[in-house]
Design an enzyme around this catalytic site. Structure first.
Site, PDB file in Angstrom:
ATOM      1  CB  CYS A 113      61.640 -43.570 -24.926  1.00  0.00           C
ATOM      2  SG  CYS A 113      60.850 -42.285 -23.936  1.00  0.00           S
ATOM      3  CG  HIS A 254      65.594 -43.487 -23.925  1.00  0.00           C
ATOM      4  ND1 HIS A 254      65.342 -42.287 -24.524  1.00  0.00           N
ATOM      5  CD2 HIS A 254      64.718 -43.596 -22.890  1.00  0.00           C
ATOM      6  CE1 HIS A 254      64.351 -41.691 -23.886  1.00  0.00           C
ATOM      7  NE2 HIS A 254      63.952 -42.470 -22.891  1.00  0.00           N
ATOM      8  CG  ASN A 284      63.107 -39.260 -21.511  1.00  0.00           C
ATOM      9  OD1 ASN A 284      63.139 -39.266 -22.739  1.00  0.00           O
ATOM     10  ND2 ASN A 284      62.568 -40.229 -20.798  1.00  0.00           N
TER      11      ASN A 284
HETATM   12  N1  COA Z   1      61.043 -33.818  -6.651  1.00  0.00           N
HETATM   13  C1  COA Z   1      60.989 -34.229  -5.377  1.00  0.00           C
HETATM   14  N2  COA Z   1      60.469 -35.416  -5.026  1.00  0.00           N
HETATM   15  C2  COA Z   1      60.002 -36.204  -6.006  1.00  0.00           C
HETATM   16  C3  COA Z   1      60.038 -35.830  -7.372  1.00  0.00           C
HETATM   17  C4  COA Z   1      60.589 -34.567  -7.673  1.00  0.00           C
HETATM   18  N3  COA Z   1      60.690 -34.104  -8.939  1.00  0.00           N
HETATM   19  N4  COA Z   1      59.505 -36.826  -8.096  1.00  0.00           N
HETATM   20  C5  COA Z   1      59.142 -37.791  -7.250  1.00  0.00           C
HETATM   21  N5  COA Z   1      59.445 -37.416  -5.992  1.00  0.00           N
HETATM   22  C6  COA Z   1      59.205 -38.152  -4.747  1.00  0.00           C
HETATM   23  C7  COA Z   1      58.082 -39.137  -4.859  1.00  0.00           C
HETATM   24  O1  COA Z   1      56.833 -38.487  -4.670  1.00  0.00           O
HETATM   25  C8  COA Z   1      58.403 -40.077  -3.710  1.00  0.00           C
HETATM   26  O2  COA Z   1      57.965 -39.513  -2.516  1.00  0.00           O
HETATM   27  P1  COA Z   1      57.339 -40.435  -1.362  1.00  0.00           P
HETATM   28  O3  COA Z   1      58.447 -41.385  -0.978  1.00  0.00           O
HETATM   29  O4  COA Z   1      56.986 -39.446  -0.322  1.00  0.00           O
HETATM   30  O5  COA Z   1      56.167 -41.126  -1.981  1.00  0.00           O
HETATM   31  C9  COA Z   1      59.937 -40.092  -3.680  1.00  0.00           C
HETATM   32  O6  COA Z   1      60.350 -38.945  -4.441  1.00  0.00           O
HETATM   33  C10 COA Z   1      60.534 -41.333  -4.305  1.00  0.00           C
HETATM   34  O7  COA Z   1      59.846 -41.600  -5.516  1.00  0.00           O
HETATM   35  P2  COA Z   1      60.278 -42.784  -6.445  1.00  0.00           P
HETATM   36  O8  COA Z   1      59.403 -42.801  -7.644  1.00  0.00           O
HETATM   37  O9  COA Z   1      60.406 -44.036  -5.666  1.00  0.00           O
HETATM   38  O10 COA Z   1      61.760 -42.272  -6.816  1.00  0.00           O
HETATM   39  P3  COA Z   1      62.828 -42.914  -7.758  1.00  0.00           P
HETATM   40  O11 COA Z   1      64.121 -42.907  -7.095  1.00  0.00           O
HETATM   41  O12 COA Z   1      62.359 -44.188  -8.387  1.00  0.00           O
HETATM   42  O13 COA Z   1      62.936 -41.834  -8.916  1.00  0.00           O
HETATM   43  C11 COA Z   1      62.197 -41.475 -11.141  1.00  0.00           C
HETATM   44  C12 COA Z   1      61.807 -41.495  -9.684  1.00  0.00           C
HETATM   45  C13 COA Z   1      60.949 -41.171 -11.960  1.00  0.00           C
HETATM   46  C14 COA Z   1      63.241 -40.399 -11.341  1.00  0.00           C
HETATM   47  C15 COA Z   1      62.783 -42.847 -11.537  1.00  0.00           C
HETATM   48  O14 COA Z   1      61.933 -43.871 -11.072  1.00  0.00           O
HETATM   49  C16 COA Z   1      62.986 -42.979 -12.999  1.00  0.00           C
HETATM   50  O15 COA Z   1      63.826 -42.329 -13.555  1.00  0.00           O
HETATM   51  N6  COA Z   1      62.213 -43.881 -13.630  1.00  0.00           N
HETATM   52  C17 COA Z   1      62.317 -44.079 -15.046  1.00  0.00           C
HETATM   53  C18 COA Z   1      61.611 -42.965 -15.731  1.00  0.00           C
HETATM   54  C19 COA Z   1      61.807 -43.041 -17.194  1.00  0.00           C
HETATM   55  O16 COA Z   1      62.883 -43.306 -17.622  1.00  0.00           O
HETATM   56  N7  COA Z   1      60.754 -42.795 -17.943  1.00  0.00           N
HETATM   57  C20 COA Z   1      60.779 -42.809 -19.335  1.00  0.00           C
HETATM   58  C21 COA Z   1      61.037 -44.158 -19.802  1.00  0.00           C
HETATM   59  S1  COA Z   1      61.177 -44.212 -21.455  1.00  0.00           S
END
Ligand code: COA
Length: 339
Positions: A113, A254, A284
């Protein structure tokens, strides 16, 4: 300050034709529009249909950037991508050929990214050094081709697309000149964002677990690193340029998660209207993310000639970086909507 510099003269972007809304995902996976919108800010993304790959989206964006610059010729093409058409050779020469650019220098840069910022720095440095007089810099990725179809987290976040800019040699005092870069990496955190299989490491060991060809991400850690690193890089570059942060008109970061953008903006003391966001419409798009946000921002008027702009990226590697310029006048074609 004067001196030879790379100057931005053209900008364009393209999205593939298959629109996938949050409701579309919720019909196939255990997720909901409500979860995706509130946790990420993303409402839809576009993906490639069978037969269209990274070179195809890159060609479309490249053609639009060349038209925006009013030129058919450049002497360098740098393509930022982590989803090349093939592991070998690079995709850039194919793209250059299909754009009719002739036997120009063309190569790929892989920084996930952060790829576009790295590619921009590479092309800008080659122009400043006199190796090239003009360049097409494309960020293009088709992450839908490497996602696990059953992974609701990554499927919710990523979309395909391509964005591009044209640079030409000019003077540092000109509007549009790329004024500085800040680039960094931390390989000790490589496992946070990775496609475990398909590379020489696994082939040399003869290992291949089912599913290893899919992209994996440790979302929470990535989130924290993204905020810290993009803030840090933007702050360092602004300081190098003697730009007080309050003099920055727009941050084009980004587009990973609206909560990441809000946190970076808050950390830098930039009000919401200075933080450009289009991830609700495109998701993204990896290396395409920054030039697609630029294209949308110029088209909808949130980015205007004369704005002091910081670009910043963060991605796998880990890698991160920032670039700075004062925006020139640009004429851009709107991104396709494929409604
Ligand atoms: N729909 C519903 N639930 C979802 C889900 C979806 N699409 N994706 C994840 N969950 C669930 C998880 O399984 C987890 O469930 P659990 O508590 O039963 O284990 C819960 O939601 C929380 O997951 P978590 O990963 O802690 O959520 P979060 O608030 O951190 O959000 C992201 C997850 C991925 C959206 C967030 O961490 C994020 O944006 N991270 C950066 C990603 C990124 O930018 N990547 C590219 C970088 S260049």
């Amino acid at each position: 300050m004067t001196g030879r510099a790379a100057v931005l003269t053209g900008l364009g972007g393209w999205l593939p034709p298959v629109r996938v809304t949050n409701d579309d995902l919720a019909r196939r996976l255990d997720t909901s529009d409500e979860w995706i919108t509130t946790r990420t800010g993303i409402r839809q993304r576009f993906v490639v249909p069978p037969g269209l790959s990274t070179s195809g989206v890159a060609v479309e964006a490249g053609a639009r950037a060349l038209a925006s610059a009013g030129t058919e010729r450049v002497d360098l093409l740098v393509l930022a991508t982590s989803t090349p058409d093939h592991p070998c050779p690079a995709t850039a020469p194919e793209v250059a050929g299909r754009l009719g650019l002739g036997e120009i220098a063309a190569f790929d840069v892989a920084a996930v990214c952060t790829g576009f910022v790295y590619a921009l720095a590479t092309a800008s440095s080659m122009i400043t050094a006199g190796v090239a007089d003009s360049a097409l810099v494309i960020g293009a990725d088709t992450f839908s081709t490497i996602l696990d179809p059953g992974d609701r987290t990554t499927r919710a976040i990523f979309g395909d697309g391509a964005g591009a800019v044209v640079l030409r040699a000019g003077d540092r005092g000109e509007r549009g000149a790329l004024l500085g870069f800040d680039l960094a990496s931390d390989g000790s955190q490589a496992e946070l964002i990775t496609v475990p299989g398909g590379g020489s490491e696994h082939r040399s060991q003869g290992l291949a677990d089912p599913g290893d060809e899919f992209f994996t991400m440790q979302g929470r850690s990535v989130f924290r690193h993204a905020v810290t690193r993009m803030s840090e890089s933007s702050r360092r570059l602004a300081k190098d340029l003697d730009w007080p942060l309050e003099s920055v008109d727009r941050l084009v970061a980004h587009q990973a998660n609206i909560r990441i953008l809000t946190a970076v903006g808050a950390d830098l003391g930039l009000p919401e209207e200075k933080v450009v966001a289009n991830l609700d419409r495109v998701g993204n798009t990896v290396a395409a993310s920054i030039p697609l946000a630029l294209t949308d921002g110029v088209h909808d008027g949130s980015l205007a000639a004369g704005h002091r702009v910081l670009l910043c990226g963060f991605g796998g590697g880990l890698t991160w970086g920032a670039a700075a310029l004062e925006l020139p006048h640009l004429s851009v074609e709107p991104l396709p909507t494929h409604a």
